[in-house]
Enzyme design. Structure first.
Site, PDB file in Angstrom:
ATOM      1  N   CYS A   2      27.542 -26.056 -78.210  1.00 12.34           N
ATOM      2  CA  CYS A   2      27.454 -24.608 -78.158  1.00 12.34           C
ATOM      3  C   CYS A   2      28.713 -24.043 -78.800  1.00 12.34           C
ATOM      4  O   CYS A   2      29.642 -24.785 -79.119  1.00 12.34           O
ATOM      5  CB  CYS A   2      27.348 -24.119 -76.715  1.00 12.34           C
ATOM      6  SG  CYS A   2      25.886 -24.729 -75.832  1.00 12.34           S
ATOM      7  N   ARG A  47      24.154 -20.699 -78.130  1.00 10.81           N
ATOM      8  CA  ARG A  47      23.683 -21.725 -77.205  1.00 10.81           C
ATOM      9  C   ARG A  47      22.790 -22.772 -77.856  1.00 10.81           C
ATOM     10  O   ARG A  47      21.841 -22.444 -78.574  1.00 10.81           O
ATOM     11  CB  ARG A  47      22.892 -21.087 -76.055  1.00 10.81           C
ATOM     12  CG  ARG A  47      22.494 -22.101 -74.982  1.00 10.81           C
ATOM     13  CD  ARG A  47      21.609 -21.484 -73.914  1.00 10.81           C
ATOM     14  NE  ARG A  47      21.363 -22.454 -72.843  1.00 10.81           N
ATOM     15  CZ  ARG A  47      20.370 -22.369 -71.968  1.00 10.81           C
ATOM     16  NH1 ARG A  47      19.526 -21.351 -72.023  1.00 10.81           N
ATOM     17  NH2 ARG A  47      20.207 -23.284 -71.032  1.00 10.81           N
ATOM     18  N   LEU A  48      23.125 -24.033 -77.615  1.00 12.52           N
ATOM     19  CA  LEU A  48      22.216 -25.155 -77.813  1.00 12.52           C
ATOM     20  C   LEU A  48      21.794 -25.593 -76.421  1.00 12.52           C
ATOM     21  O   LEU A  48      22.602 -26.139 -75.667  1.00 12.52           O
ATOM     22  CB  LEU A  48      22.895 -26.302 -78.563  1.00 12.52           C
ATOM     23  CG  LEU A  48      22.079 -27.598 -78.691  1.00 12.52           C
ATOM     24  CD1 LEU A  48      20.805 -27.370 -79.485  1.00 12.52           C
ATOM     25  CD2 LEU A  48      22.916 -28.708 -79.329  1.00 12.52           C
ATOM     26  N   VAL A  53      17.170 -25.245 -69.678  1.00 14.19           N
ATOM     27  CA  VAL A  53      16.884 -24.669 -70.995  1.00 14.19           C
ATOM     28  C   VAL A  53      16.245 -23.286 -70.925  1.00 14.19           C
ATOM     29  O   VAL A  53      16.061 -22.637 -71.952  1.00 14.19           O
ATOM     30  CB  VAL A  53      15.983 -25.633 -71.809  1.00 14.19           C
ATOM     31  CG1 VAL A  53      16.708 -26.939 -72.069  1.00 14.19           C
ATOM     32  CG2 VAL A  53      14.652 -25.884 -71.103  1.00 14.19           C
ATOM     33  N   ASN A  74      31.194 -24.348 -73.360  1.00 16.82           N
ATOM     34  CA  ASN A  74      30.576 -25.371 -74.196  1.00 16.82           C
ATOM     35  C   ASN A  74      30.897 -26.700 -73.537  1.00 16.82           C
ATOM     36  O   ASN A  74      32.034 -27.174 -73.597  1.00 16.82           O
ATOM     37  CB  ASN A  74      31.151 -25.326 -75.618  1.00 16.82           C
ATOM     38  CG  ASN A  74      30.688 -26.507 -76.465  1.00 16.82           C
ATOM     39  OD1 ASN A  74      29.602 -27.029 -76.264  1.00 16.82           O
ATOM     40  ND2 ASN A  74      31.515 -26.917 -77.400  1.00 16.82           N
ATOM     41  N   GLU A  76      29.317 -30.251 -70.836  1.00 14.81           N
ATOM     42  CA  GLU A  76      28.411 -30.898 -69.901  1.00 14.81           C
ATOM     43  C   GLU A  76      29.243 -31.381 -68.723  1.00 14.81           C
ATOM     44  O   GLU A  76      30.226 -32.092 -68.908  1.00 14.81           O
ATOM     45  CB  GLU A  76      27.691 -32.105 -70.521  1.00 14.81           C
ATOM     46  CG  GLU A  76      26.759 -31.750 -71.654  1.00 14.81           C
ATOM     47  CD  GLU A  76      27.519 -31.510 -72.938  1.00 14.81           C
ATOM     48  OE1 GLU A  76      27.247 -30.478 -73.581  1.00 14.81           O
ATOM     49  OE2 GLU A  76      28.390 -32.312 -73.272  1.00 14.81           O
ATOM     50  N   ASP A  96      24.205 -26.947 -65.755  1.00 11.85           N
ATOM     51  CA  ASP A  96      25.349 -27.623 -65.133  1.00 11.85           C
ATOM     52  C   ASP A  96      26.600 -26.769 -65.177  1.00 11.85           C
ATOM     53  O   ASP A  96      27.521 -26.950 -64.377  1.00 11.85           O
ATOM     54  CB  ASP A  96      25.605 -28.966 -65.810  1.00 11.85           C
ATOM     55  CG  ASP A  96      25.700 -28.858 -67.320  1.00 11.85           C
ATOM     56  OD1 ASP A  96      24.715 -28.434 -67.952  1.00 11.85           O
ATOM     57  OD2 ASP A  96      26.755 -29.197 -67.881  1.00 11.85           O
ATOM     58  N   ILE A 258      23.457 -44.681 -92.015  1.00  6.72           N
ATOM     59  CA  ILE A 258      23.533 -44.086 -93.344  1.00  6.72           C
ATOM     60  C   ILE A 258      24.456 -44.926 -94.217  1.00  6.72           C
ATOM     61  O   ILE A 258      25.398 -45.558 -93.730  1.00  6.72           O
ATOM     62  CB  ILE A 258      24.041 -42.625 -93.272  1.00  6.72           C
ATOM     63  CG1 ILE A 258      23.867 -41.925 -94.633  1.00  6.72           C
ATOM     64  CG2 ILE A 258      25.493 -42.555 -92.798  1.00  6.72           C
ATOM     65  CD1 ILE A 258      24.076 -40.418 -94.555  1.00  6.72           C
TER      66      ILE A 258
END
Length: 529
Positions: A2, A47-48, A53, A74, A76, A96, A258
């Site tokens: 975020c 926000r992500l 959600v 931002n 967890e 959270d 990658i």
């Protein structure tokens, strides 16, 4: 990821700030909101949505029972349910982050940050005393910057939204909390140094290492969005991928690697993916596609450090692929292992066990300038969220407490990160040839051994920067003068975006105890893959 933004002052309104706030909307593509929460306080949030959600999880977030306390975060918080049970909180939002509001009101800022187990950068406003509080997680996994001009104070997830308004912008120090009552003081709540444990039995040490890393992975599986793993085929990303695959449930795990044609990472990552039965995505990119991404990467990462730029290009391009081709939003990686577990090849040259220990601690303290910065910006600039189990604070504290002589290695009969490897030996988590594979840096592994990525860049730069220009200009820099033409090229690009903010990094990342002036591991004497 975020994106947070706060402003304390009376000079600017949202009409002045909104365009710059929008510069980091890629960090949070699901919802953006800003509001004036007090006479002289503005909060903004991109926000992500990962947990909670629904709309109740949107920010800025008010305390459910006290509108005078407002939060942008931002992060967890992995132990939010345990803390809610401990203190008897009835959580309302499903997010959270709500636990920070509850904890602050109940026990205050200092005790709150001590109890949080997670990664975070947050700003909290208490309107009753008109005070801002801010804090950042112990390793700086989540980014934060604080800028000032006179009495005005800005805090943001990245530097780019605030540099136009500030005389001074600095990274917010990890492991500290701050109050607007004293804007120059950062209160440390986390200390990296640990007392050495009196334990030399490798079997006991390895059991503890294994249990702590497993727990670090399991707690980070907290997500309401799809999970994926970056998989280079090296020890660190392979180990994390194996543990995620084992504990995330029954769904086949998406993994991503990658590289250019001939990349050693592509070969090993496919081997690991087959062993673990993951849904593997191999992204083969041309040299030009790598080179053409450099300017965008420097803008995103806000750094001109040589090895950070090199490593960020592949990290950015694989994240771009994930964004455009999958539903994965939470991306696990193996970052932090080399710093914590003494994995860099040059560390075998440490003159003493004390030097090795001190260097490991220094690398961890500074990781937010380098590998953590690279990981966050490369991933978050594509609207994804990074999860980094090796930087779990319990795992870090324990590994730092292991007697340093047990972390020494010579690169032959005792490889780097020996204890970590031994901890998972005979556990059927990885093929032996991967578990005991020598280190190959991410920035090197995306290319073949006979045509390394850093050599490709240097050949490219030779066509842009003349020797005369480099020699004439390199000594004009007082801070971090470039020693390579490549570094000068990066600095020119950086200055075009962030002129006068070259102190966002303190120095170039470079190996010690070696005569090379190039940070690539492939330039070290005795290096092999």
């Amino acid at each position: 990821m975020c994106g947070i933004f706060s402003y304390k002052g009376n000079k600017y309104n949202w009409s002045d700030l909104s365009a710059d706030f929008g510069l980091i909307n890629y960090r949070g593509p699901d919802n953006s909101h800003y509001e004036r929460i007090h006479d002289n306080i503005l909060f903004g949030f991109h926000r992500l949505a990962i947990m909670g959600v629904g709309e109740l999880g949107n920010q800025p977030m008010k305390h459910p029972d006290d509108n005078s306390i407002t939060l942008i975060c931002n992060g967890e918080i992995y132990n939010y349910r345990e803390l809610a049970n401990k203190y008897g909180f009835d959580l309302k939002t499903g997010s959270d982050s709500e636990i920070i509001l509850r904890m602050y009101k109940s026990i205050g800022i200092e005790k709150t940050v001590l109890e949080l187990d997670g990664v975070f950068m947050f700003v909290l406003h208490d309107a009753k005393i008109n005070t801002l509080f801010a804090s950042r997680d112990p390793m700086g996994v989540r980014p934060g910057f604080l800028g000032t001009k006179g009495s005005d104070v800005f805090i943001s997830s990245e530097a780019k939204p605030i540099i136009n308004f500030c005389d001074k912008v600095i990274p917010f120090p990890p492991g500290t909390w701050w109050s607007s009552d004293d804007i120059n003081k950062y209160n440390r709540y986390f200390y990296y140094q640990s007392d050495m444990i009196n334990e030399f039995d490798e079997n006991i040490l390895c059991k503890n290492i294994r249990n702590l890393l497993i727990e670090a992975v399991k707690k980070r599986l907290m997500s309401e969005r799809e999970i994926g793993c970056l998989l280079s085929g090296g020890l660190d990303s392979s180990l994390i991928t194996s543990l995620v695959s084992k504990y995330q449930g029954n769904d086949q795990l998406n993994t991503f690697s990658i590289g250019m044609k001939g990349s050693i990472d592509l070969e090993y990552s496919q081997h690991v993916a087959n062993f673990l039965n993951t849904k593997h995505h191999q992204i083969i990119i041309s040299e030009n596609e790598f080179l053409n991404a450099i300017e965008t990467v420097i803008y995103n990462i806000e750094s001109y450090d040589t090895t950070t730029v090199r490593a960020s290009v592949g990290n950015y391009l694989v994240s771009k692929y994930i964004k455009e081709n999958t539903d994965c939003k939470v991306i696990f990686n193996g970052d932090g292992s080399d710093e914590v577990c003494c994995g860099y090849v040059y560390l075998k040259n440490a003159p003493s066990k004390e030097d090795l220990q001190n260097e490991s601690e220094r690398l961890i303290k500074e990781i937010f300038y380098f590998d953590v910065l690279r990981s966050d910006r490369s991933i978050s600039s594509n609207g994804l969220e990074a999860r980094t189990p090796f930087l779990d604070k319990a795992f870090v504290k324990y590994y730092l407490s292991i007697p340093a002589q047990l972390k020494q290695f010579n690169g032959t009969d005792r490889l780097e990160k020996y204890l970590l490897r031994k901890a998972f030996d005979n556990q059927n988590v990885l093929p032996n040839e991967v578990l005991w594979r020598r280190k190959c840096a991410f920035s090197d592994g995306v290319s073949s051994q006979n045509k390394s990525w850093h050599k490709i860049i240097q050949h490219h730069v030779d066509g842009i920067i003349t020797d005369k220009e480099f020699l004439d200009q390199k000594n004009n820099y007082n801070h971090c003068p470039p020693q390579l033409k490549e570094s000068y090229y990066y600095r020119k690009i950086f200055d075009s975006f962030f002129e006068d903010h070259h102190t966002l990094i303190p120095h170039y990342w470079m190996p010690k105890w070696t005569s090379t002036n190039d940070p690539s591991a492939r330039e070290l004497v005795g290096y092999s893959e």
